[in-house]
Design a protein around this motif. Structure first.
Motif, PDB file in Angstrom:
ATOM      1  N   LEU A 197      10.107 -24.624 -52.357  1.00 55.22           N
ATOM      2  CA  LEU A 197       9.619 -24.344 -51.003  1.00 55.22           C
ATOM      3  C   LEU A 197       9.826 -22.875 -50.663  1.00 55.22           C
ATOM      4  N   ASP A 198      10.968 -22.314 -51.077  1.00 52.40           N
ATOM      5  CA  ASP A 198      11.209 -20.882 -50.868  1.00 52.40           C
ATOM      6  C   ASP A 198      10.071 -20.055 -51.457  1.00 52.40           C
ATOM      7  N   ARG A 199       9.694 -20.400 -52.698  1.00 52.15           N
ATOM      8  CA  ARG A 199       8.643 -19.627 -53.375  1.00 52.15           C
ATOM      9  C   ARG A 199       7.281 -19.840 -52.722  1.00 52.15           C
ATOM     10  N   MET A 200       7.004 -21.087 -52.301  1.00 51.34           N
ATOM     11  CA  MET A 200       5.728 -21.378 -51.646  1.00 51.34           C
ATOM     12  C   MET A 200       5.590 -20.584 -50.355  1.00 51.34           C
ATOM     13  N   VAL A 201       6.659 -20.566 -49.575  1.00 49.96           N
ATOM     14  CA  VAL A 201       6.636 -19.857 -48.293  1.00 49.96           C
ATOM     15  C   VAL A 201       6.480 -18.356 -48.521  1.00 49.96           C
ATOM     16  N   ALA A 202       7.218 -17.824 -49.505  1.00 49.95           N
ATOM     17  CA  ALA A 202       7.121 -16.396 -49.810  1.00 49.95           C
ATOM     18  C   ALA A 202       5.708 -16.037 -50.267  1.00 49.95           C
ATOM     19  N   ALA A 203       5.087 -16.934 -51.055  1.00 48.41           N
ATOM     20  CA  ALA A 203       3.740 -16.669 -51.561  1.00 48.41           C
ATOM     21  C   ALA A 203       2.708 -16.657 -50.438  1.00 48.41           C
ATOM     22  N   SER A 204       2.998 -17.380 -49.354  1.00 45.91           N
ATOM     23  CA  SER A 204       2.062 -17.415 -48.228  1.00 45.91           C
ATOM     24  C   SER A 204       2.225 -16.207 -47.304  1.00 45.91           C
ATOM     25  N   GLY A 205       3.174 -15.332 -47.651  1.00 36.04           N
ATOM     26  CA  GLY A 205       3.398 -14.146 -46.816  1.00 36.04           C
ATOM     27  C   GLY A 205       4.436 -14.350 -45.739  1.00 36.04           C
ATOM     28  N   GLN A 206       5.048 -15.530 -45.710  1.00 36.47           N
ATOM     29  CA  GLN A 206       6.082 -15.798 -44.713  1.00 36.47           C
ATOM     30  C   GLN A 206       7.464 -15.534 -45.297  1.00 36.47           C
ATOM     31  N   LYS A 207       8.457 -15.599 -44.435  1.00 36.93           N
ATOM     32  CA  LYS A 207       9.842 -15.444 -44.860  1.00 36.93           C
ATOM     33  C   LYS A 207      10.655 -16.624 -44.356  1.00 36.93           C
ATOM     34  N   LYS A 208      11.496 -17.141 -45.253  1.00 40.60           N
ATOM     35  CA  LYS A 208      12.358 -18.256 -44.857  1.00 40.60           C
ATOM     36  C   LYS A 208      13.208 -17.862 -43.658  1.00 40.60           C
ATOM     37  N   GLU A 209      13.722 -16.634 -43.671  1.00 36.22           N
ATOM     38  CA  GLU A 209      14.594 -16.184 -42.585  1.00 36.22           C
ATOM     39  C   GLU A 209      13.874 -16.232 -41.235  1.00 36.22           C
ATOM     40  N   ASP A 210      12.584 -15.847 -41.235  1.00 39.26           N
ATOM     41  CA  ASP A 210      11.818 -15.862 -39.982  1.00 39.26           C
ATOM     42  C   ASP A 210      11.595 -17.293 -39.492  1.00 39.26           C
ATOM     43  N   MET A 211      11.335 -18.207 -40.430  1.00 39.44           N
ATOM     44  CA  MET A 211      11.124 -19.600 -40.042  1.00 39.44           C
ATOM     45  C   MET A 211      12.404 -20.213 -39.496  1.00 39.44           C
ATOM     46  N   LEU A 212      13.536 -19.921 -40.141  1.00 40.38           N
ATOM     47  CA  LEU A 212      14.816 -20.433 -39.641  1.00 40.38           C
ATOM     48  C   LEU A 212      15.124 -19.867 -38.261  1.00 40.38           C
ATOM     49  N   ALA A 213      14.786 -18.603 -38.064  1.00 36.29           N
ATOM     50  CA  ALA A 213      15.006 -17.989 -36.748  1.00 36.29           C
ATOM     51  C   ALA A 213      14.161 -18.678 -35.682  1.00 36.29           C
ATOM     52  N   GLU A 214      12.935 -19.075 -36.075  1.00 35.07           N
ATOM     53  CA  GLU A 214      12.051 -19.762 -35.134  1.00 35.07           C
ATOM     54  C   GLU A 214      12.589 -21.146 -34.777  1.00 35.07           C
ATOM     55  N   TRP A 215      13.276 -21.780 -35.731  1.00 37.95           N
ATOM     56  CA  TRP A 215      13.845 -23.108 -35.471  1.00 37.95           C
ATOM     57  C   TRP A 215      15.168 -23.055 -34.723  1.00 37.95           C
ATOM     58  N   THR A 216      15.773 -21.892 -34.650  1.00 34.46           N
ATOM     59  CA  THR A 216      17.154 -21.794 -34.176  1.00 34.46           C
ATOM     60  C   THR A 216      17.347 -22.377 -32.789  1.00 34.46           C
ATOM     61  N   GLY A 217      16.445 -22.057 -31.853  1.00 37.28           N
ATOM     62  CA  GLY A 217      16.615 -22.526 -30.481  1.00 37.28           C
ATOM     63  C   GLY A 217      16.660 -24.036 -30.387  1.00 37.28           C
ATOM     64  N   ASN A 218      15.702 -24.704 -31.052  1.00 34.73           N
ATOM     65  CA  ASN A 218      15.647 -26.155 -31.013  1.00 34.73           C
ATOM     66  C   ASN A 218      16.850 -26.782 -31.717  1.00 34.73           C
ATOM     67  N   SER A 219      17.230 -26.210 -32.862  1.00 37.93           N
ATOM     68  CA  SER A 219      18.374 -26.746 -33.610  1.00 37.93           C
ATOM     69  C   SER A 219      19.668 -26.590 -32.813  1.00 37.93           C
ATOM     70  N   GLU A 220      19.809 -25.449 -32.156  1.00 35.91           N
ATOM     71  CA  GLU A 220      21.011 -25.221 -31.355  1.00 35.91           C
ATOM     72  C   GLU A 220      21.072 -26.211 -30.193  1.00 35.91           C
ATOM     73  N   LEU A 221      19.929 -26.481 -29.571  1.00 34.31           N
ATOM     74  CA  LEU A 221      19.895 -27.452 -28.475  1.00 34.31           C
ATOM     75  C   LEU A 221      20.280 -28.838 -28.972  1.00 34.31           C
ATOM     76  N   ASN A 222      19.761 -29.238 -30.143  1.00 30.49           N
ATOM     77  CA  ASN A 222      20.105 -30.550 -30.708  1.00 30.49           C
ATOM     78  C   ASN A 222      21.607 -30.668 -30.951  1.00 30.49           C
ATOM     79  N   LEU A 223      22.203 -29.597 -31.475  1.00 35.95           N
ATOM     80  CA  LEU A 223      23.648 -29.617 -31.713  1.00 35.95           C
ATOM     81  C   LEU A 223      24.421 -29.729 -30.400  1.00 35.95           C
TER      82      LEU A 223
END
Length: 457
Positions: free
Chosen positions: A344-370
């Motif tokens: 998945l890391d490689r697939m995301v990188a190949a699409s021009g995205q970054k795992k770090e950016d996606m995790l940052a986008e999820w952070t707010g929702n994940s923090e609320l769930n916690l």
């Protein structure tokens, strides 16, 4: 190594972090150093000396700096282990399970001085839920009528459809099931590393592929390879693809179609021999829809309550706890794409995205769930909510009734310690929510279609 005498200074920091400064008495430093260096001398083998007969002075002269660094690290580990294993000492808080103490400014011991070091780590957050002012729970109003039943029957038809191969010269159409292999082509005309995917299966029109190639595959035939140039809209939902033009090589290896069965008594009997007629099946479907609706509404009510309580009773989430939560979400996403986290890391990188950016986008929702989980756990602890044997038995009976199996079978499925703990937690959560709904305002909410209840799942 001999036991050590320590003094400790514990300080709470922001975000449920803590700092622990430890000082080891000089005599203990010297004693531990002496024992360690003597042990090294007995086991080391150097040219010109028999094993076990290397003078300590020679060892110190040759390896003094490295030995002091290693002994210092061992002394730190020993001191921390003794501190954190002392359950009688309530002056400090221990690290949460996945937080490793991080050493600040490592330096080697000096046997003539006390040795002081500092570590930082995350602790379990302090959660107090006192403010319930103005909490209002809107309970969605969801009816299950003939249209909702027809939609479910249609879904049932599709799930029981027979999937067959289309003819080799048939062109792919919307709703066909295709198997493809593809890779992205870079500006140099070569395959982009990490973008290749073999034998990927999806339904055309369902938008189940990363690059949204559904419309581009329509018209292709089995065995055909096609070079696709695709320009994504500037407002594409995938920000990493928005406004970009990409090239792909796509090969179709299989095209299948679903043949839907007729809605009749035969279909009902094929699904389960407990059904004699289509009406029996419809009645069971309606019953299951009602159960699903009730569970979903209960989930929406509990989420609304917890989110309002989090807003009124601020909670700090430790960084390590959030990091683990985000990594768990990444692994879950990999399972959904039927791949490994590394792929998945490689697939995301190949699409021009970054795992770090996606995790940052999820952070707010994940923090609320916690935060919601922390608030719920705190309420259960504060109010000393327990699950009695009778309540657990009633919960198992409810599961048996709703799932249409015997109580003995349910008990067998929940026989492991972990499963029993899960049931107990379910009982405690239901009890705390029932109690809380009596303390806050619960009123009818908007009317929602049955299908819309599950749109985000």
């Amino acid at each position: 190594m001999p036991a050590v005498t320590v003094t400790k200074e514990f300080t709470k920091l922001e975000k449920s972090a803590a700092k622990l400064t430890v000082t080891i008495a000089q005599k203990d430093v010297a004693e531990n150093y002496k024992e360690s260096i003597t042990k090294y001398a007995k086991n080391v083998q150097l040219p010109g000396f028999r094993k076990g007969h290397v003078p300590v002075k020679v060892l110190e002269t040759k390896f003094g700096s490295d030995l002091k660094n290693e002994i210092s690290a061992n002394l730190i580990d020993k001191a921390l282990n003794e501190i954190f294993s002392d359950n009688e000492d309530k002056s400090i808080e221990r690290p949460i399970g996945y937080s490793q103490p991080q050493l600040e400014d490592f330096h080697a011991i000096d046997t003539e001085k006390d040795y002081t070091f500092t570590v930082k780590y995350d602790i379990f957050p302090t959660v107090e839920v006192k403010n319930f002012d103005g909490v209002v729970i809107k309970e969605p109003q969801v009816e299950i009528g003939d249209k909702e039943l027809e939609d479910e029957l249609k879904n049932l038809q599709e799930r029981n459809a027979v999937v067959v191969d289309r003819k080799d010269d048939d062109a792919a159409e919307k709703d066909n099931i295709v198997t493809v292999s593809y890779f992205e082509i870079g500006d140099d005309g070569k395959e982009v590393e990490g973008s290749k995917r073999d034998d990927y299966v999806f339904t055309i029109g369902a938008q189940q592929n990363l690059y949204k190639l559904d419309d581009d595959i329509i018209g292709m035939k089995k065995g055909e390879t096609k070079l696709i140039t695709k320009t994504y809209a500037a407002d594409d939902s995938n920000k990493e693809l928005a406004g970009k033009t990409k090239k792909f090589s796509v090969t179709v290896s299989a095209i299948k179609i679903r043949n839907l069965p007729a809605l009749d008594d035969d279909l009902a009997q094929d699904i389960n021999d407990k059904y004699k007629t289509l009406d029996d099946l419809k009645n069971d479907i309606r019953h299951n829809m009602e159960l699903a609706r009730n569970r979903k509404i209960a989930e929406m009510k509990s989420n609304s309550l917890l989110e309002q309580l989090v807003e009124k009773n601020p909670v700090e989430v430790p960084e390590t706890m959030l990091k683990v939560e985000l990594e768990n979400r990444w692994q879950m996403m990999a399972r959904q794409f039927q791949t490994t986290p590394e792929q998945l890391d490689r697939m995301v990188a190949a699409s021009g995205q970054k795992k770090e950016d996606m995790l940052a986008e999820w952070t707010g929702n994940s923090e609320l769930n916690l935060k919601c989980r922390l608030v719920l756990d705190a309420l259960i602890r504060e109010r000393k909510v327990e699950a009695s044997a009778e309540e657990i038995e009633a919960e198992l009976s409810r599961i048996a009734e709703e799932s249409g199996v015997s109580l003995d079978e349910v008990k067998k499925n929940y026989d492991s310690p972990r499963a029993k703990e899960y049931i107990a937690e379910e009982v405690k959560e239901r009890k705390i929510f029932d109690a809380l709904y009596k303390e806050v305002k619960v009123e009818p909410g908007d009317k929602i279609a049955f299908a819309d209840l599950f749109k985000n799942e």
